[in-house]
Enzyme design. Structure first.
Site, mmCIF file in Angstrom:
data_model
loop_
_atom_site.group_PDB
_atom_site.id
_atom_site.type_symbol
_atom_site.label_atom_id
_atom_site.label_comp_id
_atom_site.label_asym_id
_atom_site.label_seq_id
_atom_site.Cartn_x
_atom_site.Cartn_y
_atom_site.Cartn_z
ATOM 1 N N LYS A 96 0.602 -1.020 -0.008
ATOM 2 C CA LYS A 96 0.034 -0.152 -0.536
ATOM 3 C C LYS A 96 0.812 1.677 -0.296
ATOM 4 O O LYS A 96 1.491 0.829 0.871
ATOM 5 C CB LYS A 96 -1.031 -0.582 1.255
ATOM 6 C CG LYS A 96 -1.134 1.276 1.114
ATOM 7 C CD LYS A 96 -2.673 1.518 2.959
ATOM 8 C CE LYS A 96 -3.141 2.601 3.575
ATOM 9 N NZ LYS A 96 -3.292 2.482 4.762
ATOM 10 N N GLY A 157 -7.225 8.907 10.887
ATOM 11 C CA GLY A 157 -7.003 9.233 11.697
ATOM 12 C C GLY A 157 -8.148 8.899 12.885
ATOM 13 O O GLY A 157 -8.211 9.269 13.932
ATOM 14 N N ALA A 183 -9.174 5.414 5.256
ATOM 15 C CA ALA A 183 -8.978 6.844 5.938
ATOM 16 C C ALA A 183 -9.794 7.096 6.580
ATOM 17 O O ALA A 183 -10.530 7.993 5.417
ATOM 18 C CB ALA A 183 -8.143 7.721 5.700
ATOM 19 N N GLY A 184 -10.333 7.812 7.623
ATOM 20 C CA GLY A 184 -11.565 8.119 8.335
ATOM 21 C C GLY A 184 -12.452 7.946 8.248
ATOM 22 O O GLY A 184 -13.635 8.118 8.827
ATOM 23 N N ASN A 205 -8.626 1.124 10.729
ATOM 24 C CA ASN A 205 -7.496 0.677 12.144
ATOM 25 C C ASN A 205 -8.683 1.708 13.006
ATOM 26 O O ASN A 205 -8.829 0.944 14.150
ATOM 27 C CB ASN A 205 -6.595 1.260 11.154
ATOM 28 C CG ASN A 205 -4.700 0.673 12.110
ATOM 29 O OD1 ASN A 205 -3.615 0.725 11.832
ATOM 30 N ND2 ASN A 205 -5.367 1.044 13.717
ATOM 31 N N THR A 206 -8.422 2.920 12.976
ATOM 32 C CA THR A 206 -8.402 3.855 14.189
ATOM 33 C C THR A 206 -9.742 3.456 14.717
ATOM 34 O O THR A 206 -10.298 3.519 15.780
ATOM 35 C CB THR A 206 -7.871 5.534 13.846
ATOM 36 O OG1 THR A 206 -6.674 5.796 13.216
ATOM 37 C CG2 THR A 206 -8.267 6.329 15.266
#
Lengths: 256, 64
Positions: A96, A157, A183-184, A205-206
């Site tokens: 990635k 994040g 992301a996000g 992830n976050t």
């Protein structure tokens, strides 16, 4: 649904949930993977620590595809170096690409990402570039050999959800490789919405790492992603521009 | 001096394998880059570290 495979660079996956492994205990990884039903997990490459004897690979079950990222790279050259080191670590040829010039907003550098994609695709990597959703850039990434395109939903994040929704929709409609929203994404409902729009997969992830109960949130995301995929495949019902449309028969009323 | 992961070490003349033997790294879990190029595991024993070399030793960590 059984034949509904996610295909990235010729590799088939049943799960459409790509799991991150950052910012939480290695000991939670196995249950997160299991409850997420994930088949791909992202990793980062960093300078090895001589004092640390534990390695994250010891916590990842066999059969899971590793997707190393090039985080920390500030330009194409650094991303290419990190990708080569990741492949040398002996865990496959997926990468990635993540190239950022600033640490405040962590926005991807699309131009450098195209350059790195071209070099790494030629070297036989399955290249999955993280990018700011821009149709022209996505087309250039595909021409450069990207196996998928990973547009951001909102800053990394942030858990803010689909801030770039309209532009991701354009990518979904126009780009022939899998669009993986990365992301996000902060909530299962946002993951579900992206899947309803036709995204091929979700990377998170976050949202999990900052949740109260990580494995339970992984399971919630799994269900949301599957629901969104089914909704997309079934074809969403239409939206009226104005007025209403009765669901009940308009005859046989108990009057007159 | 040889710079390894940003730290200057007085190990010029040693091979990569000899250097790694002095550390706790698990050879299966690391990758080595010397002056921007990968050093394949099969060449650790033949790769001499020279004065001014810049070496990175990396491994996987959690990330998104």
């Amino acid at each position: 649904m059984d034949n509904d495979k996610l295909i990235i660079g010729g590799h088939e996956f049943n799960s459409r949930f790509i799991l991150g492994s950052g910012k939480y205990s290695m000991k939670l990884i196995e249950s997160a993977i299991k409850d997420a039903g994930a088949e791909i997990i992202t990793l980062a490459v960093r300078r090895a620590n001589t004092k640390e004897q534990e390695n994250i690979l010891d916590y990842i079950p066999q059969g899971i595809t590793l997707l190393p990222n090039t985080s920390g790279a500030r330009n194409a050259e650094e991303a290419v170096r990190i990708a080569r080191l990741a492949r040398e670590l002996g865990c496959g040829n997926f990468v990635k690409i993540e190239i950022m010039r600033d640490s405040k907003y962590l926005l991807p550098d699309n131009q450098e990402t195209i350059k790195a994609t071209e070099i790494l695709a030629k070297e036989g990597f399955v290249v999955m570039p993280y990018m700011y959703p821009d149709l022209n850039v996505a087309r250039d990434l595909v021409s450069a050999g990207a196996a998928s395109v990973m547009p951001l939903a909102s800053p990394i994040g942030s858990n803010k959800g689909l801030a770039t929704k309209e532009f991701i929709q354009i990518l979904v409609d126009e780009i022939d490789v899998p669009i993986i929203v990365d992301a996000g994404i902060g909530r299962p409902s946002q993951a579900c919405e992206a899947m309803e729009m036709g995204a091929a997969a979700i990377m998170a992830n976050t949202a999990l790492a900052t949740a109260g109960d990580l494995p339970m949130m992984a399971s919630a995301f799994k269900n949301a992603i599957e629901a969104g995929r089914k909704a997309y495949l079934s074809g969403l019902g239409r939206v009226l521009t104005r007025g209403a449309s009765a669901s009940d028969p308009l005859t046989g009323f108990l009057r007159d | 001096m040889v710079k390894i992961n940003g730290e200057k070490l007085n190990i010029a003349g040693k091979t990569v394998a000899e250097y790694l033997a002095t550390t706790n790294y698990d050879p299966k879990r690391i990758a080595v880059e010397r002056n921007g190029d990968i050093v394949p595991k099969s060449q650790y024993g033949d790769t001499l570290l020279c004065d001014g070399d810049n070496v990175e030793v990396v491994s996987f960590v959690g990330g998104g």
